[in-house]
Design a protein around this motif. Structure first.
Motif, PDB file in Angstrom:
ATOM      1  N   GLU A 192     -16.990   6.898  -4.077  1.00 24.36           N
ATOM      2  CA  GLU A 192     -17.915   6.071  -4.854  1.00 24.36           C
ATOM      3  C   GLU A 192     -17.383   5.847  -6.271  1.00 24.36           C
ATOM      4  N   GLN A 193     -16.789   6.877  -6.866  1.00 30.15           N
ATOM      5  CA  GLN A 193     -16.197   6.723  -8.193  1.00 30.15           C
ATOM      6  C   GLN A 193     -15.081   5.681  -8.164  1.00 30.15           C
ATOM      7  N   ARG A 194     -14.256   5.766  -7.136  1.00 32.26           N
ATOM      8  CA  ARG A 194     -13.158   4.793  -7.025  1.00 32.26           C
ATOM      9  C   ARG A 194     -13.705   3.380  -6.874  1.00 32.26           C
ATOM     10  N   GLN A 195     -14.700   3.217  -6.038  1.00 28.23           N
ATOM     11  CA  GLN A 195     -15.273   1.891  -5.815  1.00 28.23           C
ATOM     12  C   GLN A 195     -15.959   1.364  -7.075  1.00 28.23           C
ATOM     13  N   ALA A 196     -16.514   2.267  -7.885  1.00 27.15           N
ATOM     14  CA  ALA A 196     -17.192   1.856  -9.118  1.00 27.15           C
ATOM     15  C   ALA A 196     -16.219   1.274 -10.135  1.00 27.15           C
ATOM     16  N   LEU A 197     -14.931   1.557  -9.971  1.00 24.21           N
ATOM     17  CA  LEU A 197     -13.936   1.025 -10.896  1.00 24.21           C
ATOM     18  C   LEU A 197     -13.665  -0.457 -10.637  1.00 24.21           C
ATOM     19  N   GLY A 198     -14.128  -0.970  -9.508  1.00 17.11           N
ATOM     20  CA  GLY A 198     -14.045  -2.401  -9.239  1.00 17.11           C
ATOM     21  C   GLY A 198     -12.636  -2.945  -9.097  1.00 17.11           C
ATOM     22  N   TRP A 199     -11.771  -2.206  -8.394  1.00 16.87           N
ATOM     23  CA  TRP A 199     -10.390  -2.637  -8.244  1.00 16.87           C
ATOM     24  C   TRP A 199     -10.281  -3.913  -7.425  1.00 16.87           C
ATOM     25  N   SER A 200      -9.299  -4.714  -7.756  1.00 12.43           N
ATOM     26  CA  SER A 200      -8.986  -5.899  -6.962  1.00 12.43           C
ATOM     27  C   SER A 200      -8.308  -5.472  -5.665  1.00 12.43           C
ATOM     28  N   ALA A 201      -8.213  -6.398  -4.732  1.00  6.04           N
ATOM     29  CA  ALA A 201      -7.522  -6.113  -3.472  1.00  6.04           C
ATOM     30  C   ALA A 201      -6.063  -5.755  -3.734  1.00  6.04           C
ATOM     31  N   GLN A 202      -5.450  -6.387  -4.725  1.00 10.69           N
ATOM     32  CA  GLN A 202      -4.056  -6.099  -5.072  1.00 10.69           C
ATOM     33  C   GLN A 202      -3.900  -4.666  -5.579  1.00 10.69           C
ATOM     34  N   THR A 203      -4.845  -4.242  -6.427  1.00  7.57           N
ATOM     35  CA  THR A 203      -4.796  -2.881  -6.958  1.00  7.57           C
ATOM     36  C   THR A 203      -4.991  -1.858  -5.844  1.00  7.57           C
ATOM     37  N   GLU A 204      -5.956  -2.101  -4.966  1.00  8.55           N
ATOM     38  CA  GLU A 204      -6.192  -1.210  -3.829  1.00  8.55           C
ATOM     39  C   GLU A 204      -4.933  -1.085  -2.965  1.00  8.55           C
ATOM     40  N   GLN A 205      -4.315  -2.201  -2.675  1.00 11.27           N
ATOM     41  CA  GLN A 205      -3.106  -2.201  -1.846  1.00 11.27           C
ATOM     42  C   GLN A 205      -1.991  -1.388  -2.489  1.00 11.27           C
ATOM     43  N   ALA A 206      -1.851  -1.528  -3.804  1.00 14.90           N
ATOM     44  CA  ALA A 206      -0.784  -0.820  -4.507  1.00 14.90           C
ATOM     45  C   ALA A 206      -1.046   0.676  -4.572  1.00 14.90           C
ATOM     46  N   LEU A 207      -2.241   1.070  -5.033  1.00 19.14           N
ATOM     47  CA  LEU A 207      -2.509   2.479  -5.287  1.00 19.14           C
ATOM     48  C   LEU A 207      -2.742   3.287  -4.020  1.00 19.14           C
ATOM     49  N   LEU A 208      -3.225   2.629  -2.972  1.00 20.73           N
ATOM     50  CA  LEU A 208      -3.547   3.360  -1.741  1.00 20.73           C
ATOM     51  C   LEU A 208      -2.467   3.257  -0.666  1.00 20.73           C
ATOM     52  N   ILE A 209      -1.594   2.248  -0.770  1.00 26.13           N
ATOM     53  CA  ILE A 209      -0.604   2.067   0.301  1.00 26.13           C
ATOM     54  C   ILE A 209       0.816   1.917  -0.243  1.00 26.13           C
ATOM     55  N   ASP A 210       1.069   0.850  -0.964  1.00 26.33           N
ATOM     56  CA  ASP A 210       2.455   0.505  -1.297  1.00 26.33           C
ATOM     57  C   ASP A 210       3.149   1.562  -2.153  1.00 26.33           C
ATOM     58  N   THR A 211       2.514   1.959  -3.267  1.00 28.30           N
ATOM     59  CA  THR A 211       3.170   2.900  -4.174  1.00 28.30           C
ATOM     60  C   THR A 211       3.288   4.301  -3.582  1.00 28.30           C
ATOM     61  N   PRO A 212       2.216   4.887  -3.033  1.00 25.28           N
ATOM     62  CA  PRO A 212       2.384   6.222  -2.446  1.00 25.28           C
ATOM     63  C   PRO A 212       3.294   6.221  -1.223  1.00 25.28           C
ATOM     64  N   ARG A 213       3.316   5.137  -0.499  1.00 29.81           N
ATOM     65  CA  ARG A 213       4.220   5.045   0.661  1.00 29.81           C
ATOM     66  C   ARG A 213       5.671   5.219   0.222  1.00 29.81           C
ATOM     67  N   GLN A 214       6.019   4.594  -0.893  1.00 30.77           N
ATOM     68  CA  GLN A 214       7.373   4.691  -1.415  1.00 30.77           C
ATOM     69  C   GLN A 214       7.622   6.031  -2.087  1.00 30.77           C
ATOM     70  N   LEU A 215       6.707   6.449  -2.969  1.00 29.93           N
ATOM     71  CA  LEU A 215       6.908   7.670  -3.748  1.00 29.93           C
ATOM     72  C   LEU A 215       7.006   8.907  -2.866  1.00 29.93           C
ATOM     73  N   PHE A 216       6.173   9.004  -1.842  1.00 26.38           N
ATOM     74  CA  PHE A 216       6.112  10.202  -1.021  1.00 26.38           C
ATOM     75  C   PHE A 216       6.929  10.085   0.274  1.00 26.38           C
ATOM     76  N   GLY A 217       7.622   8.985   0.439  1.00 26.53           N
ATOM     77  CA  GLY A 217       8.564   8.878   1.539  1.00 26.53           C
ATOM     78  C   GLY A 217       7.952   8.686   2.909  1.00 26.53           C
ATOM     79  N   PHE A 218       6.802   8.048   2.984  1.00 30.62           N
ATOM     80  CA  PHE A 218       6.220   7.789   4.306  1.00 30.62           C
ATOM     81  C   PHE A 218       7.022   6.751   5.078  1.00 30.62           C
ATOM     82  N   HIS A 219       7.853   5.978   4.377  1.00 31.89           N
ATOM     83  CA  HIS A 219       8.695   5.000   5.063  1.00 31.89           C
ATOM     84  C   HIS A 219       9.796   5.670   5.876  1.00 31.89           C
ATOM     85  N   HIS A 220       9.996   6.985   5.689  1.00 28.50           N
ATOM     86  CA  HIS A 220      11.007   7.701   6.469  1.00 28.50           C
ATOM     87  C   HIS A 220      10.432   8.282   7.758  1.00 28.50           C
ATOM     88  N   ALA A 221       9.116   8.177   7.903  1.00 26.72           N
ATOM     89  CA  ALA A 221       8.485   8.816   9.076  1.00 26.72           C
ATOM     90  C   ALA A 221       8.836   8.084  10.360  1.00 26.72           C
TER      91      ALA A 221
END
Length: 277
Positions: free
Chosen positions: A248-277
Motif C-alpha cells: 500500500e505504501q508503494r502504491q501510495a507513491l503513485g508510480w508510473s507504469a515506466q517506474t514500476e517496470q524499472a524498479l520491479l523488473i528491469d533494474t533488479p533483473r540486471q543488478l541481481f543477475g536473474f538474466h543468468h537463470a
C-alpha cells in the motif's frame, strides 16, 4: 533462461530465518518467530510478484547456511546477499556464487566504522569485483557519504539500503541526503527504495519523505539504478507493518507504469543477475 514475461516483479530485499537457529552473540534484535521461505513465497504470490532477493539478517552474523539452503530450493526465483568475514577463502565465495549469491552486505548499523585503508579490504573487494557481485551498505545517513567515497575507488558496485536511512523529519534537504544524490551522479551506486517505515518519523512523515525523494532519486540515480524491496518480515516493526501495508505504501507513491517496470523488473533483473537463470 528467464525472459521478461517470466518475471512479474522482483522483491529486492527480504529475510528468511528460524528462531531455532544459533544467533550472533552481538545483535540488536532477537526474533521470536520463524520467517520461512514458504511464507515468503506466499506473500510474493498474493501480491503478483515472482522473484526475490534474500539478504542475510544481522542477528545471524556470518552463518549463511539457512539463506544458502533457501536459495537451493528455488534457484531460478531467488538470489542472495550474504554477510561474511573479510578473510573468507576465495573458494568459499565462488561456491556461494554457484548457489545464487550475488552480493555481500556490510551492515554497519550500531558498529564502529571499519578502516578501509587496511590491506585486507583491498584483497576482499578484488574478489567481490572478480565475481561481479555488489556490496550492500547499511548505515545511518550521516556516515554514508564518507563511506561511499571510501568504497568507490575499489571499483565495487554499491547498493544503499533503505533510502540511505535518512530522518524523514528533516526532509529531503538534509545534508547527507543531498550529498548522496550528488555521489550518485558518478555511477556505480544503486539504492533500495525500501523500509519507508524505518525513516524515523510518523507514518505520514515517512511516506511524505519517500514521495518527495523519489523524483530526486530518479534524477540522480536514474531508474536503471533504483530497486524496490519489501524488507519482509519487517524486523522490529512486525507489530505495525505487514507485506500488504508495504504494498500500500508503494502504491501510495503513485508510480508510473515506466517506474514500476524499472524498479520491479528491469533494474533488479540486471543488478541481481536473474538474466543468468
Amino acid at each position: 533462461m528467464l525472459d521478461n514475461c517470466s518475471i512479474t516483479g522482483i522483491d529486492a530485499h527480504a529475510h528468511v530465518f528460524s528462531r531455532t537457529l544459533t544467533l550472533a552473540g552481538e545483535r540488536r534484535y532477537t526474533p521470536d518467530y520463524d520467517a520461512t521461505l514458504a511464507d515468503y513465497f506466499g506473500h510474493l504470490h498474493a501480491n503478483g510478484l515472482s522473484h526475490g532477493v534474500l539478504v542475510q539478517p544481522s542477528f545471524l552474523g556470518t552463518d549463511n547456511r539457512y539463506l544458502l539452503a533457501a536459495l537451493q530450493q528455488a534457484p531460478d526465483r531467488l538470489r542472495g546477499v550474504v554477510v561474511v568475514e573479510r578473510d573468507i577463502p576465495r573458494d568459499t565465495l565462488h561456491a556461494m556464487a554457484r548457489s545464487g549469491v550475488v552480493g555481500v552486505r556490510l551492515n554497519l548499523v550500531g558498529r564502529a566504522l571499519p578502516d578501509f585503508n587496511e590491506p585486507g579490504w583491498k584483497v576482499f573487494f578484488e574478489h567481490i569485483v572478480e565475481l561481479g557481485w555488489h556490496v550492500e551498505l547499511h548505515r545511518e545517513l550521516d556516515d554514508l557519504p564518507h563511506l561511499v567515497r571510501q568504497l568507490l575507488p575499489f571499483g565495487v558496485e554499491l547498493v544503499i539500503d533503505h533510502f540511505g536511512r535518512p530522518d524523514a523529519r528533516l526532509g529531503v534537504e538534509q545534508r547527507g541526503f543531498t550529498e548522496l544524490l550528488e555521489l550518485a551522479l558518478g555511477g556505480h551506486l544503486w539504492l533500495k527504495v525500501s523500509g519507508i517505515y524505518r525513516l524515523g518519523g510518523s507514518a505520514a512523515q515517512n511516506l511524505e519523505f519517500a514521495h518527495q525523494a523519489i523524483p530526486l532519486l530518479q534524477q540522480s540515480f536514474g531508474l536503471h539504478r533504483l530497486v524496490w524491496g519489501s524488507d519482509w518480515p519487517h524486523t522490529q516493526h512486525e507489530a505495525s507493518i505487514g507485506y500488504g501495508a508495504v504494498m500500500e505504501q508503494r502504491q501510495a507513491l503513485g508510480w508510473s507504469a515506466q517506474t514500476e517496470q524499472a524498479l520491479l523488473i528491469d533494474t533488479p533483473r540486471q543488478l541481481f543477475g536473474f538474466h543468468h537463470a
